[in-house]
Design an enzyme around this catalytic site. Structure first.
Site, mmCIF file in Angstrom:
data_model
loop_
_atom_site.group_PDB
_atom_site.id
_atom_site.type_symbol
_atom_site.label_atom_id
_atom_site.label_comp_id
_atom_site.label_asym_id
_atom_site.label_seq_id
_atom_site.Cartn_x
_atom_site.Cartn_y
_atom_site.Cartn_z
ATOM 1 N N GLY A 1 -0.444 0.102 -4.732
ATOM 2 C CA GLY A 1 -1.630 -0.668 -4.377
ATOM 3 C C GLY A 1 -2.750 -0.380 -5.347
ATOM 4 O O GLY A 1 -3.168 0.762 -5.486
ATOM 5 N N ASN B 1 0.907 1.564 6.124
ATOM 6 C CA ASN B 1 1.760 0.913 5.133
ATOM 7 C C ASN B 1 2.699 -0.024 5.882
ATOM 8 O O ASN B 1 3.522 0.428 6.674
ATOM 9 C CB ASN B 1 2.555 1.961 4.349
ATOM 10 C CG ASN B 1 3.592 1.363 3.407
ATOM 11 O OD1 ASN B 1 4.581 1.998 3.085
ATOM 12 N ND2 ASN B 1 3.372 0.153 2.945
ATOM 13 N N GLY B 2 2.557 -1.327 5.656
ATOM 14 C CA GLY B 2 3.418 -2.283 6.339
ATOM 15 C C GLY B 2 2.641 -3.513 6.753
ATOM 16 O O GLY B 2 1.553 -3.783 6.250
ATOM 17 N N TYR C 1 12.610 -2.322 -6.726
ATOM 18 C CA TYR C 1 11.388 -2.461 -7.513
ATOM 19 C C TYR C 1 10.222 -1.594 -7.063
ATOM 20 O O TYR C 1 9.549 -0.991 -7.886
ATOM 21 C CB TYR C 1 10.947 -3.934 -7.519
ATOM 22 C CG TYR C 1 9.637 -4.191 -8.229
ATOM 23 C CD1 TYR C 1 9.532 -4.031 -9.608
ATOM 24 C CD2 TYR C 1 8.505 -4.585 -7.528
ATOM 25 C CE1 TYR C 1 8.332 -4.259 -10.273
ATOM 26 C CE2 TYR C 1 7.298 -4.824 -8.185
ATOM 27 C CZ TYR C 1 7.216 -4.653 -9.551
ATOM 28 O OH TYR C 1 6.031 -4.875 -10.198
ATOM 29 N N CYS D 1 0.820 -1.206 0.000
ATOM 30 C CA CYS D 1 0.000 0.000 0.000
ATOM 31 C C CYS D 1 0.854 1.255 0.000
ATOM 32 O O CYS D 1 2.069 1.219 0.150
ATOM 33 C CB CYS D 1 -0.944 0.026 1.207
ATOM 34 S SG CYS D 1 -0.110 -0.095 2.787
#
Length: 488
Positions: free
Chosen positions: A42, A117-118, A257, A16
């Site tokens: 996301g 986020n995580g 990436y 995300c």
């Protein structure tokens, strides 16, 4: 449904992206623009929550930001000078609207909104304990665990409750939370997941990547430091560090990436790092060939670096169409096989009779690489050499990256020689771990104190993995959503 991008089917997925703003007119419109810039992080769902000084307003939807948040009526339904948003690719919790963030709850102190986020690596254990104590969960997301920990904390102030909650969680998190008292932003002590701070006019902005600041015309101030907690309110901005100091280990795959190439991560240009990885790959694993060809789009910077270092010409041997949607209805096998060429197609006139070096960012299951190599051979390539701009992915990630179980990771099951045979390449090579670190400006990987979280390559996890180590399988099944149960 058929995914028309065969080269993205076999990638590691970032879970995300988050974006928040304090103190701007039509804050939700700014958040929507920021989420557009983070869409690559996301693509399952998106949500925005705003605060107008009196109440919270939320709109969440499945699908992309475009189509859900580019409508005037939606933005008008999210008034206020404070807002935060989230784009989601699920790593925990089923794909359902109830798991779309920001999550919101009414606590004793008032409304509480959170965008995460995580991944919390002890969320199952915490959730099991909370349910036994009477907590009622509304989602299968690990993020909701934080809300319940805040709600049940014995501390009096909301800030102390929040810190108390975070001290009970393991894993990776960058968080943007909104309360009637102000916006609270924080990053886990290891800094595994990224978070940056910027400013536009008098408004403060927080985002997963600097590119989101660029899109809304904000000035980059600095990254939120690992273990730092920032509170923004009408009284201004203040920073505290409630956690014990530890050596940061940000996710190295952000450079390889996840992040957009035009972002700055941990002070380094993502594009420059990827070029440097490609150059290092050319030094470590040269090949006698006629052309260097990237697998679009993520392989392009590394391929440029490889070509410049090796002196072999860079060419676009695979052409990508940017006008094809993700999926279409498949009426039969014949159309399914034809459909993969809708988005990527070999540049046959360039490839025919040539010895080529294909550059990609990673190999996960190997299915993608198999398709690419075959596409090149069908186009007449005389030799196909595959070079990968990251070390072999041999371990699963438990910090918010959607990684297949280890048994499905090709590099965990085969030697590099066996992998080369499997994808039908004339040769296959990966950049070394030390080579990747050199591209990041380090002399080598410090085995005693690694500079990054590189667990997907080395198996060296920087935190406890409580749910993996302690929770019984039966308990895991009872806590997982429908999608997770179906996959076991």
């Amino acid at each position: 449904m058929l995914t028309t991008n065969p080269f993205d089917d076999d990638k590691l997925r970032e879970e995300c992206g988050i974006f928040g703003i304090w103190g701007a007119e039509t804050a939700s419109a700014v958040v929507a623009l920021g989420l557009h810039a983070l869409q690559h992080r996301g693509q399952e769902a998106a949500g925005i929550t705003s605060w107008d000084g009196h109440q919270f307003h939320t709109h969440r939807a499945m699908g992309h930001v475009a189509g859900n948040f580019d409508r005037d009526d939606v933005i008008r339904s999210l008034p206020g000078k404070v807002a935060c948003g989230h784009v989601r690719y699920s790593t925990t919790g089923e794909t359902a609207l109830r798991n779309v963030q920001p999550l919101f709850a009414e606590l004793s102190s008032g409304g509480f909104s959170i965008a995460h986020n995580g991944n919390i690596s002890n969320a199952m254990k915490l959730r099991r304990d909370l349910v036994r104590r009477g907590s009622i969960f509304q989602s299968t997301s690990d993020t909701e665990t934080i809300i319940h920990l805040v709600a049940t904390s014995a501390y009096r102030s909301l800030l102390d409750k929040f810190i108390d909650a975070l001290k009970q969680v393991e894993g990776a998190y960058s968080l943007i939370c909104m309360t009637p008292e102000g916006m609270i932003v924080c990053r886990d002590p290891l800094g595994i997941r990224p978070l940056v701070m910027g400013r536009v006019g008098d408004a403060y902005i927080f985002a997963s990547e600097t590119v989101a600041l660029d899109v809304v015309g904000a000035t980059f101030i600095r990254q939120v430091e690992p273990g730092e907690l920032i509170i923004v309110s009408d009284k201004g901005l203040r920073s505290i560090r409630p956690f014990a100091n530890v050596r940061p280990r940000p996710c190295v795959f952000e450079h390889v990436y996840f992040s957009r190439p035009d972002s700055i991560v941990d002070g380094s240009s993502v594009y420059s790092v990827r070029k440097a990885i490609g150059a290092q790959l050319a030094i470590e694993s040269p090949a006698d060939a006629d052309l260097v060809i990237p697998v679009p789009d993520s392989g392009v910077p590394a391929a440029i670096g490889y070509a410049q270092q090796s002196g072999i010409p860079f060419e676009l041997g695979i052409i990508r169409s940017h006008y094809v949607g993700r999926t279409f209805i498949q009426p039969g096998d014949q159309v399914r096989h034809l459909g993969v060429k809708l988005k990527h197609n070999a540049n046959k006139a360039l490839i025919d009779g040539r010895r080529i070096i294909l550059i990609d960012d990673s190999i996960v299951r190997g299915t993608t690489s198999l398709k690419i190599v075959q596409m090149m051979r069908d186009a007449g390539a005389r030799e196909v050499h595959m070079r990968i701009a990251s070390p072999p992915t041999r371990h699963s990630c438990f910090y918010g990256v959607d990684t297949p179980e280890r048994a499905k990771l090709l590099a965990a099951q085969m030697t590099i020689g066996q992998m080369s045979d499997y994808i039908n390449a004339d040769s296959l090579a990966f950049v070394s771990v030390d080579g990747m670190y050199k591209a990041l400006g380090e002399d080598f990987r410090d085995e005693a104190n690694p500079q990054y979280c590189d667990a997907c390559f080395t198996g060296d996890y920087p935190t406890h993995l409580t749910d993996q180590e302690e929770v019984a399988p039966a308990d895991q099944l009872s806590l997982l959503g429908e999608r997770e149960r179906a996959s076991l």
